[in-house]
Design an enzyme around this catalytic site. Structure first.
Site, short mmCIF file in Angstrom:
data_model
loop_
_atom_site.label_atom_id
_atom_site.label_comp_id
_atom_site.label_asym_id
_atom_site.label_seq_id
_atom_site.Cartn_x
_atom_site.Cartn_y
_atom_site.Cartn_z
N PRO A 2 -2.07 -17.74 -0.71
CA PRO A 2 -0.91 -18.40 -0.08
C PRO A 2 -1.28 -19.02 1.27
O PRO A 2 -1.92 -18.38 2.10
CB PRO A 2 0.10 -17.26 0.11
CG PRO A 2 -0.52 -16.02 -0.40
CD PRO A 2 -1.93 -16.29 -0.79
N GLU A 3 -0.90 -20.27 1.46
CA GLU A 3 -1.06 -20.93 2.75
C GLU A 3 0.34 -21.20 3.31
O GLU A 3 1.32 -20.71 2.74
CB GLU A 3 -1.88 -22.22 2.58
CG GLU A 3 -3.30 -21.92 2.10
CD GLU A 3 -4.21 -23.14 2.05
OE1 GLU A 3 -3.95 -24.11 2.76
OE2 GLU A 3 -5.18 -23.10 1.29
#
Ligand SMILES: [Zn+2]
Length: 276
Positions: A2-3
């Protein structure tokens, strides 16, 4: 992994689903789920009401009706899920929260297959939890300063790809969106930061903001049989990437096969023709 856009999707999902709920009980189900620097076991938060969910870069924190906050980092594979049925079990639950608001009850779980994610009870200084203090504002933060970011990037001798991943300069950009930003800005990831003009650096920052804003827009919440997924995982897979992970496939702009190089131990994907 996840960014910023995925974490923002999680934040918005949590805000919608658990804001205003009180933490009735907490179970820690894996020894690594709690960061060693946590002020106390997570269950010390029993009784607290969730006032809001905040984010900086890839860090989330639950603002409570007490001075401490609950900080969460999703690591490689962390997810927050809401059990739709009593007794529903995800495969890799590391912590479980029983929540209530009036007659409503909910079970919020932190599910994390690879166990790089963590939770932590922390103090807040100037509105920011201790473990987030070294993280620069991300582009969606009111404290974000575009010209300061450009100035700092222009001082780096390191490849621009590595400078973009430096969370102390600008937070939120990870490997995927760094590659996408550089592809959009037509800049080779190996180019040293200090050899790029302010104009070019500004373009890279603007493309990073643009690509992350588009990804947030396509995030959204997904559902499965037993859980409401507040992770934004589906958004991650549906977002059309131009360069990242597309080694050997044609560049969407010029058709040249996308190339891959290892920069600062991270794999980088770029078009050898339009990113010189
Ligand atoms: Zn190209």
């Amino acid at each position: 992994m996840p960014e910023l856009p995925e974490v923002e999707t999680v934040r918005a999902g949590l805000q919608e689903l658990v804001r205003g709920f009180r933490i009735k009980s907490v179970e820690e189900l894996h020894p690594r789920v709690r960061k060693s620097a946590s002020l106390s076991p997570i269950r010390a938060l029993e009784g607290a009401r969730i006032v809001d969910i905040n984010r900086r870069g890839k860090f989330l924190w639950f603002e409570l009706d007490r001075p401490e906050v609950l900080v969460a980092h999703l690591g490689m594979s962390g997810q927050f899920l809401i059990a739709k049925e009593q007794g529903a079990r995800a495969r890799h639950i590391r912590a479980s929260f029983k929540l209530s608001k009036g007659l409503q009850t909910k079970t919020l779980v932190f599910n994390d297959q690879r166990t790089f994610g963590w939770l932590s009870v922390e103090e807040v200084v100037d509105g920011i939890p201790t473990s987030v203090a070294h993280i620069a504002p991300d582009p969606f933060d009111s404290e974000f300063n575009r010209s300061e970011v450009i100035k700092n990037l222009s001082k780096r001798k390191a490849p621009i790809k590595s400078a973009l991943l430096n969370q102390a300069i600008m937070s939120g950009v990870g490997n995927i969106y760094a590659d996408e930003s550089l592809w959009r800005a037509k800049v080779n990831p190996q180019t040293p930061g200090n050899s790029l003009s302010s104009n070019h650096l500004g373009k890279i920052v603007d493309r990073a903001i643009e690509v992350m804003a588009e990804a947030i827009e396509r995030g959204g919440t997904s559902f499965d049989e037993t859980y409401v997924n507040v992770n934004g995982e589906s958004g991650y897979f549906e977002f059309a990437l131009a360069a990242y992970g597309r080694t050997g496939q044609p560049c969407p702009r010029c058709g040249t096969p996308i190339d891959r190089a290892v920069i600062g131990q991270r794999s980088s994907h770029f078009c050898p023709r339009c990113q010189r």
